[in-house]
Design a protein around this motif. Structure first.
Motif, PDB file in Angstrom:
ATOM      1  N   ASP A  22       0.851  -1.196   0.000  1.00 43.12           N
ATOM      2  CA  ASP A  22       0.000   0.000   0.000  1.00 43.12           C
ATOM      3  C   ASP A  22       0.882   1.238   0.000  1.00 43.12           C
ATOM      4  O   ASP A  22       1.431   1.630   1.025  1.00 43.12           O
ATOM      5  CB  ASP A  22      -0.912  -0.018   1.231  1.00 43.12           C
ATOM      6  N   LYS A  23       1.015   1.865  -1.162  1.00 47.55           N
ATOM      7  CA  LYS A  23       1.894   3.027  -1.273  1.00 47.55           C
ATOM      8  C   LYS A  23       1.283   4.275  -0.661  1.00 47.55           C
ATOM      9  O   LYS A  23       1.954   5.299  -0.493  1.00 47.55           O
ATOM     10  CB  LYS A  23       2.252   3.284  -2.737  1.00 47.55           C
ATOM     11  N   PHE A  24      -0.015   4.233  -0.285  1.00 50.37           N
ATOM     12  CA  PHE A  24      -0.679   5.413   0.259  1.00 50.37           C
ATOM     13  C   PHE A  24      -0.562   5.537   1.775  1.00 50.37           C
ATOM     14  O   PHE A  24      -0.902   6.574   2.340  1.00 50.37           O
ATOM     15  CB  PHE A  24      -2.166   5.404  -0.131  1.00 50.37           C
ATOM     16  N   LYS A  47      -5.934  -0.945   9.917  1.00 47.41           N
ATOM     17  CA  LYS A  47      -7.223  -1.364   9.380  1.00 47.41           C
ATOM     18  C   LYS A  47      -8.220  -0.217   9.316  1.00 47.41           C
ATOM     19  O   LYS A  47      -8.971  -0.058   8.342  1.00 47.41           O
ATOM     20  CB  LYS A  47      -7.796  -2.496  10.228  1.00 47.41           C
ATOM     21  N   HIS A  48      -8.249   0.625  10.351  1.00 44.21           N
ATOM     22  CA  HIS A  48      -9.265   1.665  10.445  1.00 44.21           C
ATOM     23  C   HIS A  48      -8.874   2.956   9.724  1.00 44.21           C
ATOM     24  O   HIS A  48      -9.724   3.839   9.563  1.00 44.21           O
ATOM     25  CB  HIS A  48      -9.570   1.964  11.907  1.00 44.21           C
ATOM     26  N   ASN A  49      -7.603   3.067   9.321  1.00 52.87           N
ATOM     27  CA  ASN A  49      -7.159   4.317   8.700  1.00 52.87           C
ATOM     28  C   ASN A  49      -6.675   4.163   7.260  1.00 52.87           C
ATOM     29  O   ASN A  49      -6.386   5.166   6.613  1.00 52.87           O
ATOM     30  CB  ASN A  49      -6.035   4.939   9.535  1.00 52.87           C
ATOM     31  N   LYS A  50      -6.599   2.936   6.744  1.00 54.56           N
ATOM     32  CA  LYS A  50      -6.051   2.768   5.396  1.00 54.56           C
ATOM     33  C   LYS A  50      -6.887   3.483   4.351  1.00 54.56           C
ATOM     34  O   LYS A  50      -6.348   4.045   3.383  1.00 54.56           O
ATOM     35  CB  LYS A  50      -5.897   1.286   5.057  1.00 54.56           C
ATOM     36  N   ARG A  55      -7.484   8.204   0.571  1.00 60.07           N
ATOM     37  CA  ARG A  55      -8.162   9.433   0.123  1.00 60.07           C
ATOM     38  C   ARG A  55      -7.226  10.639   0.187  1.00 60.07           C
ATOM     39  O   ARG A  55      -7.236  11.494  -0.705  1.00 60.07           O
ATOM     40  CB  ARG A  55      -9.400   9.687   0.975  1.00 60.07           C
ATOM     41  N   LEU A  56      -6.399  10.695   1.215  1.00 59.28           N
ATOM     42  CA  LEU A  56      -5.523  11.847   1.384  1.00 59.28           C
ATOM     43  C   LEU A  56      -4.350  11.849   0.411  1.00 59.28           C
ATOM     44  O   LEU A  56      -3.882  12.914   0.006  1.00 59.28           O
ATOM     45  CB  LEU A  56      -4.973  11.876   2.812  1.00 59.28           C
ATOM     46  N   ASN A  57      -3.876  10.658   0.021  1.00 63.28           N
ATOM     47  CA  ASN A  57      -2.592  10.578  -0.688  1.00 63.28           C
ATOM     48  C   ASN A  57      -2.676  10.053  -2.108  1.00 63.28           C
ATOM     49  O   ASN A  57      -1.654   9.981  -2.782  1.00 63.28           O
ATOM     50  CB  ASN A  57      -1.631   9.689   0.121  1.00 63.28           C
ATOM     51  N   ARG A  58      -3.870   9.706  -2.575  1.00 64.22           N
ATOM     52  CA  ARG A  58      -3.979   9.096  -3.898  1.00 64.22           C
ATOM     53  C   ARG A  58      -3.408   9.999  -4.983  1.00 64.22           C
ATOM     54  O   ARG A  58      -2.796   9.526  -5.936  1.00 64.22           O
ATOM     55  CB  ARG A  58      -5.435   8.753  -4.197  1.00 64.22           C
ATOM     56  N   ALA A  59      -3.598  11.307  -4.876  1.00 64.16           N
ATOM     57  CA  ALA A  59      -3.150  12.223  -5.940  1.00 64.16           C
ATOM     58  C   ALA A  59      -1.953  13.053  -5.500  1.00 64.16           C
ATOM     59  O   ALA A  59      -1.662  14.087  -6.087  1.00 64.16           O
ATOM     60  CB  ALA A  59      -4.300  13.145  -6.344  1.00 64.16           C
ATOM     61  N   ARG A  60      -1.244  12.581  -4.458  1.00 68.07           N
ATOM     62  CA  ARG A  60      -0.143  13.369  -3.939  1.00 68.07           C
ATOM     63  C   ARG A  60       1.161  12.586  -3.995  1.00 68.07           C
ATOM     64  O   ARG A  60       1.188  11.394  -4.213  1.00 68.07           O
ATOM     65  CB  ARG A  60      -0.448  13.813  -2.494  1.00 68.07           C
ATOM     66  N   SER A  61       2.252  13.303  -3.746  1.00 66.50           N
ATOM     67  CA  SER A  61       3.570  12.676  -3.846  1.00 66.50           C
ATOM     68  C   SER A  61       3.836  11.790  -2.649  1.00 66.50           C
ATOM     69  O   SER A  61       3.228  11.930  -1.597  1.00 66.50           O
ATOM     70  CB  SER A  61       4.650  13.760  -3.918  1.00 66.50           C
TER      71      SER A  61
END
Length: 538
Positions: free
Chosen positions: A388-390, A523-526, A531-537
């Motif tokens: 999971d890269k996010f 589990k509860h924060n993935k 959502r926060l990092n999908r479009a970010r570096s």
């Protein structure tokens, strides 16, 4: 006569020049054929982190660092140039150096942290029906032949190459060969464009079912979208490439008849240098990143936790391989960006105490569990046991009572919780309880961190002597095996254990509870991280 690190000089002893190319530095060491470290040197490296998950380094800077460190080592008198009979590299794995026909890099190296090819990999592996993001047909073909499949994070070389083809078509057209970092260094050393059976593995285009004859597979090349002519020829692990290239010999100050051995990626070299070379003998490395590996007598894959048994640095052997993205780098990040800052360190007195020692002392003043402060070490996403890269890191349950010391200990414990998370699935993979493990890497120099790992894992932890030099020792052992000067069976007796840390039963219940909450935090924060990092570096 003792050198500055207390080792004994053995002028006249035949030795191997072991090169360890890490992410933050190049280490070189002169090591006897029996694994004795005669001397070493270090040269730091720069890392460029770019938008959208880019992570690059300059290959020529690697080479300059190797030359500088080798020249200083020879000048120190720890080893004589005429006593060096072989040279061998261990290096960061899962990187890509694009070179032209002369071997000159045509762009910076994309290293193991670079995830810009994630979308390209997803397109290559997608299909219906889908299993964990992979098309079932592609998945079965990859696992049956290679033992693994390209990571959806895009951090494998296949992701790097597909990214360059899409975003840098000029670079792709000019590229004669795509090489792993180790194999580019071997090109500089020997003049040969070649990859070893072990280093090529993470391209996921080789048939690894017969360890004595690993070959590119046309089906896998087609699935991955890679061109065979842009990949190097293959040679067995732990074999001799030939004598040192004349120009390299001149730059390094060595004889031209010094033999260049294939070398190994860092994870595989460390497995040898740890001394845990028997089947089901685990070792834990706490370096910039972390892994928990052991040799196994079979080819097997755990797709759901990003683990597989892959060709080892030792001939005819498999190694259970995995990787956790951030370990020691978490402590460095805390030091440089939160607690002290680079500017403050640069302006401090040269006689000031080592900040890592100060931090360890601070952490030792805090009770086990850091008063329920939990650190999540996923500063650059994660590979194993989840891909999971996010994911991102941070402190959880911080209060007004949280001190600097709490934060340091929580980081050390968070890395250990991550190791336990992986260890759970390693034991499932091998189908047995592993009662003890060896520990190596820079983090293993800390007695407190070793004890924390023993307590969190609930296992005896054996601190290998000079743990930070395990890669160099492993490279030297591999070279000695390749040159016919050492047998694999002799290796364990040549790697001393400095100290064994037994788990403290008084901390078992507390760490069991905090580990469960650590996994719950994932589990509860993935979904939030995604959502926060999908479009970010990265």
């Amino acid at each position: 006569m003792p050198d500055t690190e207390g080792r004994v000089s053995q002028a006249g002893a035949q030795s191997i020049l072991a090169i360890d190319l890490g992410t933050s530095a190049v280490k070189v060491a002169a090591v006897t054929l029996r694994g004795r470290i005669l001397g070493g040197d270090v040269e730091p490296l720069e890392l460029s982190l770019l938008p959208d998950g880019g992570a690059e380094q300059q290959p020529e800077a690697w080479w300059r660092a190797i030359v500088l460190a080798t020249r200083r080592l020879l000048a120190s008198g720890a080893v004589r140039a005429e006593d060096v009979i072989g040279i061998n590299c261990s290096s960061q794995w899962s990187g890509t150096v694009a070179v032209d026909a002369s071997g000159t890099p045509v762009c910076p190296a994309l290293i193991w942290m670079d995830s810009r090819g994630a979308q390209d990999v997803k397109r290559a592996v997608n299909g219906f029906p889908s299993i964990e993001g992979y098309g079932a047909r592609q998945l079965l073909t990859w696992i049956r032949l290679s033992g693994g499949i390209p990571s959806l994070s895009g951090k494998d070389p296949v992701g790097h190459i597909l990214y360059l083809r899409r975003e840098r078509p000029d670079v792709y057209r000019r590229t004669y060969k795509f090489l792993e970092p180790k194999d580019w260094l071997n090109l500089k050393l020997s003049g040969r464009f070649a990859a070893s059976y072990d280093s090529i593995t993470l391209h996921w285009v080789t048939d690894n079912r017969t360890l004595g004859r690993i070959v590119y597979d046309d089906r896998l090349l087609k699935l991955a979208g890679l061109e065979r002519e842009k990949l190097p020829d293959l040679v067995p692990a732990s074999s001799v490439l030939g004598p040192l290239h004349a120009e390299a010999a001149r730059e390094l100050g060595l004889r031209e008849d010094v033999q260049v051995v294939t070398g190994a990626p860092d994870i595989l070299a460390a497995a040898v240098g740890s001394g845990a070379v028997g089947d089901f003998e685990p070792h834990l490395c706490v370096g910039t990143s972390s892994w928990l590996c052991c040799h196994v007598p079979y080819k097997k894959t755990d797709l759901f936790h990003q683990m597989a048994s892959l060709p080892s640095a030792l001939p005819g052997r498999y190694l259970l391989a995995n990787e956790q993205e951030s370990a020691g780098i978490c402590l460095t990040f805390l030091k440089d960006n939160i607690l002290y800052g680079r500017d403050a360190q640069a302006s401090s007195d040269g006689d000031s105490p080592d900040l890592y020692q100060v931090m360890e002392q601070q952490a030792g003043s805090v009770p086990a569990g850091s008063d329920q402060l939990i650190f999540m070490p996923w500063l650059n996403g994660e590979r194993s046991p989840v891909d999971d890269k996010f994911l991102r890191g941070g402190f959880f349950n911080q209060s007004l009572k949280t001190t600097r010391a709490h934060m340091v200990r929580a980081v050390m414990e968070g890395v250990a919780y991550n190791s336990r998370w992986l260890f759970t699935y390693v034991e499932q993979f091998v189908g047995r309880k592993l009662p003890s493990l060896r520990i190596i890497g820079g983090g293993a120099r800390s007695a407190l961190w070793c004890q924390i790992h023993a307590d969190v894992l609930g296992r005896a932890v054996q601190q290998v002597d000079e743990p930070v030099l395990a890669n160099a020792r492993g490279a030297a052992f591999q070279a000695a095996v390749a040159l016919g000067r050492l047998t694999v069976e002799e290796i364990p007796s040549l790697v001393p254990v400095a100290r064994t840390f037994q788990p403290d039963a008084r901390n078992a219940a507390l760490y069991d509870e905090l580990f469960r909450e650590f996994v719950n935090l994932y589990k509860h924060n993935k979904a939030i991280f995604a959502r926060l990092n999908r479009a970010r570096s990265a």
